[in-house]
Design a protein around this motif. Structure first.
Motif, PDB file in Angstrom:
ATOM      1  N   VAL A  73       0.836  -1.199   0.000  1.00  0.00           N
ATOM      2  CA  VAL A  73       0.000   0.000   0.000  1.00  0.00           C
ATOM      3  C   VAL A  73       0.873   1.253   0.000  1.00  0.00           C
ATOM      4  O   VAL A  73       0.629   2.205  -0.753  1.00  0.00           O
ATOM      5  N   ALA A  74       1.909   1.239   0.830  1.00  0.00           N
ATOM      6  CA  ALA A  74       2.821   2.382   0.877  1.00  0.00           C
ATOM      7  C   ALA A  74       3.615   2.512  -0.418  1.00  0.00           C
ATOM      8  O   ALA A  74       3.780   3.615  -0.953  1.00  0.00           O
ATOM      9  N   ALA A  75       4.102   1.389  -0.935  1.00  0.00           N
ATOM     10  CA  ALA A  75       4.932   1.424  -2.141  1.00  0.00           C
ATOM     11  C   ALA A  75       4.155   1.952  -3.340  1.00  0.00           C
ATOM     12  O   ALA A  75       4.715   2.658  -4.194  1.00  0.00           O
ATOM     13  N   ILE A  76       2.864   1.640  -3.428  1.00  0.00           N
ATOM     14  CA  ILE A  76       2.048   2.179  -4.518  1.00  0.00           C
ATOM     15  C   ILE A  76       2.054   3.698  -4.475  1.00  0.00           C
ATOM     16  O   ILE A  76       2.178   4.372  -5.514  1.00  0.00           O
ATOM     17  N   GLU A  77       1.960   4.264  -3.273  1.00  0.00           N
ATOM     18  CA  GLU A  77       1.972   5.721  -3.145  1.00  0.00           C
ATOM     19  C   GLU A  77       3.334   6.302  -3.507  1.00  0.00           C
ATOM     20  O   GLU A  77       3.423   7.356  -4.137  1.00  0.00           O
ATOM     21  N   PHE A  78       4.416   5.624  -3.123  1.00  0.00           N
ATOM     22  CA  PHE A  78       5.752   6.099  -3.501  1.00  0.00           C
ATOM     23  C   PHE A  78       5.905   6.113  -5.021  1.00  0.00           C
ATOM     24  O   PHE A  78       6.513   7.034  -5.580  1.00  0.00           O
ATOM     25  N   GLY A  79       5.359   5.097  -5.697  1.00  0.00           N
ATOM     26  CA  GLY A  79       5.414   5.074  -7.152  1.00  0.00           C
ATOM     27  C   GLY A  79       4.498   6.087  -7.784  1.00  0.00           C
ATOM     28  O   GLY A  79       4.839   6.715  -8.794  1.00  0.00           O
ATOM     29  N   ARG A  80       3.315   6.285  -7.214  1.00  0.00           N
ATOM     30  CA  ARG A  80       2.339   7.221  -7.754  1.00  0.00           C
ATOM     31  C   ARG A  80       2.860   8.665  -7.694  1.00  0.00           C
ATOM     32  O   ARG A  80       2.488   9.496  -8.519  1.00  0.00           O
ATOM     33  N   HIS A  81       3.729   8.956  -6.716  1.00  0.00           N
ATOM     34  CA  HIS A  81       4.245  10.316  -6.558  1.00  0.00           C
ATOM     35  C   HIS A  81       5.734  10.423  -6.893  1.00  0.00           C
ATOM     36  O   HIS A  81       6.340  11.476  -6.682  1.00  0.00           O
ATOM     37  N   LEU A  82       6.328   9.338  -7.387  1.00  0.00           N
ATOM     38  CA  LEU A  82       7.733   9.332  -7.828  1.00  0.00           C
ATOM     39  C   LEU A  82       8.694   9.795  -6.740  1.00  0.00           C
ATOM     40  O   LEU A  82       9.647  10.536  -6.999  1.00  0.00           O
ATOM     41  N   SER A  83       8.439   9.362  -5.511  1.00  0.00           N
ATOM     42  CA  SER A  83       9.300   9.739  -4.395  1.00  0.00           C
ATOM     43  C   SER A  83      10.717   9.209  -4.595  1.00  0.00           C
ATOM     44  O   SER A  83      10.917   8.107  -5.107  1.00  0.00           O
ATOM     45  N   LEU A  84      11.697   9.999  -4.175  1.00  0.00           N
ATOM     46  CA  LEU A  84      13.098   9.591  -4.250  1.00  0.00           C
ATOM     47  C   LEU A  84      13.593   8.979  -2.944  1.00  0.00           C
ATOM     48  O   LEU A  84      14.766   8.617  -2.834  1.00  0.00           O
ATOM     49  N   GLU A  85      12.712   8.865  -1.956  1.00  0.00           N
ATOM     50  CA  GLU A  85      13.128   8.357  -0.648  1.00  0.00           C
ATOM     51  C   GLU A  85      13.508   6.872  -0.730  1.00  0.00           C
ATOM     52  O   GLU A  85      12.851   6.097  -1.421  1.00  0.00           O
ATOM     53  N   PRO A  86      14.562   6.472  -0.001  1.00  0.00           N
ATOM     54  CA  PRO A  86      15.034   5.070  -0.076  1.00  0.00           C
ATOM     55  C   PRO A  86      14.215   4.121   0.802  1.00  0.00           C
ATOM     56  O   PRO A  86      14.768   3.341   1.583  1.00  0.00           O
ATOM     57  N   PHE A  87      12.898   4.169   0.660  1.00  0.00           N
ATOM     58  CA  PHE A  87      12.020   3.323   1.475  1.00  0.00           C
ATOM     59  C   PHE A  87      12.236   1.848   1.163  1.00  0.00           C
ATOM     60  O   PHE A  87      12.451   1.033   2.058  1.00  0.00           O
ATOM     61  N   THR A  88      12.175   1.497  -0.108  1.00  0.00           N
ATOM     62  CA  THR A  88      12.344   0.090  -0.479  1.00  0.00           C
ATOM     63  C   THR A  88      13.737  -0.402  -0.129  1.00  0.00           C
ATOM     64  O   THR A  88      13.906  -1.516   0.381  1.00  0.00           O
ATOM     65  N   ALA A  89      14.745   0.424  -0.373  1.00  0.00           N
ATOM     66  CA  ALA A  89      16.123   0.018  -0.110  1.00  0.00           C
ATOM     67  C   ALA A  89      16.367  -0.227   1.370  1.00  0.00           C
ATOM     68  O   ALA A  89      16.914  -1.269   1.766  1.00  0.00           O
ATOM     69  N   SER A  90      15.974   0.719   2.205  1.00  0.00           N
ATOM     70  CA  SER A  90      16.299   0.645   3.627  1.00  0.00           C
ATOM     71  C   SER A  90      15.302  -0.184   4.419  1.00  0.00           C
ATOM     72  O   SER A  90      15.679  -1.104   5.150  1.00  0.00           O
ATOM     73  N   VAL A  91      14.015   0.141   4.272  1.00  0.00           N
ATOM     74  CA  VAL A  91      12.989  -0.475   5.115  1.00  0.00           C
ATOM     75  C   VAL A  91      12.641  -1.886   4.649  1.00  0.00           C
ATOM     76  O   VAL A  91      12.610  -2.828   5.445  1.00  0.00           O
ATOM     77  N   VAL A  92      12.376  -2.028   3.338  1.00  0.00           N
ATOM     78  CA  VAL A  92      11.916  -3.319   2.828  1.00  0.00           C
ATOM     79  C   VAL A  92      13.080  -4.302   2.691  1.00  0.00           C
ATOM     80  O   VAL A  92      13.018  -5.425   3.219  1.00  0.00           O
ATOM     81  N   LEU A  93      14.128  -3.895   1.981  1.00  0.00           N
ATOM     82  CA  LEU A  93      15.251  -4.808   1.754  1.00  0.00           C
ATOM     83  C   LEU A  93      16.146  -4.914   2.993  1.00  0.00           C
ATOM     84  O   LEU A  93      16.410  -6.015   3.484  1.00  0.00           O
ATOM     85  N   GLY A  94      16.613  -3.767   3.493  1.00  0.00           N
ATOM     86  CA  GLY A  94      17.490  -3.795   4.669  1.00  0.00           C
ATOM     87  C   GLY A  94      16.790  -4.329   5.900  1.00  0.00           C
ATOM     88  O   GLY A  94      17.294  -5.232   6.585  1.00  0.00           O
ATOM     89  N   GLY A  95      15.621  -3.774   6.195  1.00  0.00           N
ATOM     90  CA  GLY A  95      14.866  -4.245   7.347  1.00  0.00           C
ATOM     91  C   GLY A  95      14.439  -5.692   7.189  1.00  0.00           C
ATOM     92  O   GLY A  95      14.464  -6.471   8.155  1.00  0.00           O
TER      93      GLY A  95
END
Length: 378
Positions: A73-95
């Motif tokens: 749900v969060a990732a869809i919003e990051f894609g919909r708004h083209l956010s540059l934040e490293p959410f997937t890198a840090s939270v999803v993959l790293g976490g």
């Protein structure tokens, strides 16, 4: 399949949508890139306040305790708004790596920092000669007394330039193509022998190549079992792939919305071009493809946390293949229907197409995932 969000998921979507719509305009993104900033510190801080950085992290480690579907749900919003934040890198993959493989000491040391945004992680699995094969690892961890020395190179590491901790795969036994013999290690970016070579992907987000030359690590830096990390690596990559597919879905949704609006306002021969039957049929096909992609992305998210590897791999690869094939068609049709303006750098459509195309290649292209899906059918 029920596509309706729960009350909590609707709150995630609405809160993120408001935050990102205010702070991720095209002008804001391009200003960050021009200033050579990896992401927007103000948005990162706001994500912490909303609890988004702890979304998939267990409550025991200061997280929210959400599922991969909540992450979607969060990732869809990051894609919909083209956010540059490293959410997937840090939270999803790293976490995800730390939760799946970490000891209690490692989880307590790093996960609260990831959840509150004070620490960022990045995961390096791919190598220049490996294509998309996660088990093709030439980086070696050579014993040095009670420690190890890492030497090798990782490529296309998402979020590495801003990371405080790196999680890399290395070979502790076997040859470069063996599935056995792989081990994960925690590496500090400022450790002796570590060189980060940053760059931007086509969609503006940051990545890097990482060169490791005789980098010292201790036994406490080992993440998960020695020599047996292959399945863990696949699971971590699947978590990231499912999130990237959700980001691509958000971008495609925006592409279709922009195209629909353009067909209403662009006139030709005294009529809006959206009244022409050929374009109506083309737009309808794009919408059907999007709905099919949506169902597959939801299924991938529903299985991404599963320890049942065959089911998880099939679902994630199916979403990746369909988004790769039909997502590209949606992008091509959108550009075609926009005409000349769709080809310009100034028009935002191209930014969304780039996000979808980067997601198509990350952690395996369409051919790679088609082959992986076929292997699960044997």
């Amino acid at each position: 399949m029920n596509f309706n969000y729960s009350e909590e998921q609707s709150l995630i979507s609405d809160s993120l949508g408001k935050l990102l719509s205010d702070g991720c305009s095209q002008a804001a993104r391009r200003a960050l890139i021009a200033e050579e900033q990896y992401h927007d510190p103000a948005i990162w801080s706001a994500l912490t306040e909303l609890g988004m950085l702890g979304l998939p992290i267990a409550e025991a480690y200061a997280g929210v305790g959400g599922t991969a579907v909540d992450t979607m749900v969060a990732a869809i919003e990051f894609g919909r708004h083209l956010s540059l934040e490293p959410f997937t890198a840090s939270v999803v993959l790293g976490g995800g790596a730390l939760q799946l493989a970490g000891t209690e000491d490692q989880k307590n040391a790093f996960l609260p920092g990831i959840a509150d945004g004070s620490q960022r992680a990045a995961v390096g699995f791919l190598e220049p000669e490996s294509r998309f094969d996660l088990s093709s690892v030439a980086t070696r961890a050579e014993p040095d007394g009670d420690c190890y020395r890492l030497s090798g190179r990782k490529t296309a590491v998402i979020g590495a330039p801003s990371a405080d901790i790196l999680i890399v795969s290395a070979r502790t036994s076997g040859t470069a193509s063996d599935a056995d013999g792989l081990t994960l290690f925690l590496v500090r970016p400022d450790a002796s022998g570590v060189e980060i070579k940053p760059y931007r992907f086509a969609d503006g987000r940051t990545g890097a190549d990482i060169v490791l030359e005789n980098v010292p690590v201790t036994a406490s830096d080992m993440l998960g079992p020695k020599d047996k990390a292959a399945d863990l690596i696949e699971h971590i990559a699947d978590l990231g792939t499912a999130a990237l597919c959700a980001e691509a879905l958000g971008a495609l949704e925006k592409i279709i919305a922009m195209t629909t609006e353009y067909l209403k306002v662009r006139t030709q021969f005294g009529r809006p071009i959206g009244e022409f039957q050929a374009l109506q049929h083309q737009l309808a096909e794009m919408m059907i493809d999007f709905e099919h992609a949506k169902s597959l992305v939801f299924e991938a998210a529903m299985t991404a946390d599963s320890p049942d590897a065959p089911i998880r791999k099939k679902a994630v690869s199916a979403a990746k293949v369909y988004l790769g094939e039909r997502g590209r068609v949606i992008c091509q049709n959108a550009i075609q229907m926009h005409g000349g303006i769709g080809m310009t750098d100034e028009y935002e459509l191209g930014d969304y197409v780039k996000r979808a195309m980067v997601a198509e290649k990350a952690f395996g292209d369409t051919d790679h995932h088609l082959e992986r899906y076929a292997r699960q059918m044997v």
